[in-house]
Scaffold this motif. Sequence first.
Motif, PDB file in Angstrom:
ATOM      1  N   ASN A 267       0.974  -1.261   0.055  1.00  0.00           N
ATOM      2  CA  ASN A 267      -0.055  -0.056   0.091  1.00  0.00           C
ATOM      3  C   ASN A 267       0.883   1.164   0.118  1.00  0.00           C
ATOM      4  O   ASN A 267       0.375   2.362  -0.558  1.00  0.00           O
ATOM      5  N   THR A 268       2.112   1.128   0.686  1.00  0.00           N
ATOM      6  CA  THR A 268       2.926   2.260   0.520  1.00  0.00           C
ATOM      7  C   THR A 268       3.467   2.379  -0.936  1.00  0.00           C
ATOM      8  O   THR A 268       3.544   3.596  -1.251  1.00  0.00           O
ATOM      9  N   PHE A 271       2.027   4.629  -4.434  1.00  0.00           N
ATOM     10  CA  PHE A 271       1.959   5.969  -4.156  1.00  0.00           C
ATOM     11  C   PHE A 271       0.977   6.803  -5.083  1.00  0.00           C
ATOM     12  O   PHE A 271       0.295   7.662  -4.960  1.00  0.00           O
ATOM     13  N   ARG A 274      -3.295   7.211  -4.547  1.00  0.00           N
ATOM     14  CA  ARG A 274      -3.925   7.761  -2.943  1.00  0.00           C
ATOM     15  C   ARG A 274      -5.091   8.322  -3.249  1.00  0.00           C
ATOM     16  O   ARG A 274      -5.486   8.903  -4.329  1.00  0.00           O
ATOM     17  N   GLU A 275      -5.876   8.271  -2.193  1.00  0.00           N
ATOM     18  CA  GLU A 275      -7.418   9.134  -2.206  1.00  0.00           C
ATOM     19  C   GLU A 275      -7.493   9.754  -0.866  1.00  0.00           C
ATOM     20  O   GLU A 275      -7.013   9.680   0.239  1.00  0.00           O
ATOM     21  N   GLN A 276      -7.947  10.961  -1.243  1.00  0.00           N
ATOM     22  CA  GLN A 276      -8.712  11.865  -0.142  1.00  0.00           C
ATOM     23  C   GLN A 276     -10.041  11.776   0.155  1.00  0.00           C
ATOM     24  O   GLN A 276     -10.809  11.892  -0.966  1.00  0.00           O
ATOM     25  N   TYR A 301      -3.160   3.229   4.351  1.00  0.00           N
ATOM     26  CA  TYR A 301      -1.978   3.655   3.470  1.00  0.00           C
ATOM     27  C   TYR A 301      -2.305   3.836   1.933  1.00  0.00           C
ATOM     28  O   TYR A 301      -1.348   3.857   1.260  1.00  0.00           O
ATOM     29  N   ARG A 302      -3.774   3.759   1.856  1.00  0.00           N
ATOM     30  CA  ARG A 302      -4.218   4.031   0.632  1.00  0.00           C
ATOM     31  C   ARG A 302      -5.111   5.393   0.495  1.00  0.00           C
ATOM     32  O   ARG A 302      -5.256   6.002  -0.500  1.00  0.00           O
ATOM     33  N   SER A 303      -5.338   5.975   1.627  1.00  0.00           N
ATOM     34  CA  SER A 303      -6.467   6.954   1.630  1.00  0.00           C
ATOM     35  C   SER A 303      -6.126   7.914   2.985  1.00  0.00           C
ATOM     36  O   SER A 303      -5.434   7.350   3.928  1.00  0.00           O
ATOM     37  N   ARG A 304      -6.765   9.125   2.897  1.00  0.00           N
ATOM     38  CA  ARG A 304      -6.637   9.871   4.014  1.00  0.00           C
ATOM     39  C   ARG A 304      -8.003  10.473   4.288  1.00  0.00           C
ATOM     40  O   ARG A 304      -8.399  11.027   3.279  1.00  0.00           O
TER      41      ARG A 304
END
Length: 377
Positions: A267-268, A271, A274-276, A301-304
């Motif tokens: 998942n790191t 890069f 990535r999702e917000q 580690y895929r989204s925030r």
Amino acid sequence: MSWRILGWTVVGGVALLAAIGGTWLLLLPGAPSSGTASAISSEEAAATLAALKPPKRKRPLIAIVGINDMSETTDYLMPYGILARADIADVLTLATQPGPVTLYPALKVQPHATIAAFDAAHPDGADYVIVPAMSRDDDAAVLQWIRSQAGKGAIVIGVCVGATVVAKTGLLDGKRATTHWYSVRDLQKHTTIRYAPDRRLVVDQGVATTTGITASMPMALTLIEAIAGRAKAEAVAREIGLAAWDARHRSDAFSFTRPFALTAIANTLAFWNREQLGIALTPGIDEVSLALIADAWSRTYRSRALTFAATPQVQKSRGGLGILPERIADDWPAHQTLPDTVTSPPAQALDETLRAIETRYGSRTADFVAMQLEYPR
């Protein structure tokens, strides 16, 4: 010729690192052990409650302290939200410096006061001081303040890796303690502290510690029971969707495994993907459900996860805490807006979130998040 030698050197170095990394992965356990946590004896449960009885006031004063730069999201917000909901104590969130507290891995809040303002208003100190995990466990101001509160008779409660902050104060020397599974070795660097496995909550001579992040839920309920009795704790537990709680825990169910490491690496490395993910910030939002949802999605580690609102105005949560929107937007793209699970009872909201993570990213990522939260699935 020199370039050829350099090239082969680089290739050899990469191959060596790959071999070392592969060997390390192979040596990791394939899965955590299975089994059932042993029940807690009635004598031990009674002793825990007795040790957590209010030391000073009939209606206790509870202070949750953090540093302004990255205190752990759920550690900071869950005890506040549950205890404020119970309305059996006066609960204040504090920071070492003026201004908002940026939580990790998500959310930003406006605390009620600084530690200096708290001291001026309450020279006798708090009854309980709750210490979350922090990005730094050696902040001089917070360590000195925790020591001073203990000296005034407060019971100090280290939540999750907040235990290592409490350890740095010296208050755990010679006592039993626990912490998040990933930080047990850090706790054991303090040679006089006796690590207590298979307990989600440990109390010893005025200092309590808990295991990982979600352990602040049973900890808060146990504290409510110690202050106001079993019936009140059961009523709050029903409201937050938790059927049972006590100190039972199986420590060997949580460990650094091969699937955990591989998921973190994969998942790191992804890069580009990535999702917000947005959570609409509304007045009266449940800070406990919000914390769990934002925490979980931000640990994939895929989204925030981040909060958004139409204006920068601070929104008051259900328990009266000021939460700052992280983005100003009238709306958010539908495919990047999280389902409205924030209105669910907290325990249910977390279960729903883990199922949504599994649907979006797969079961390994959902298990990876649950392991970080030290949440039994």
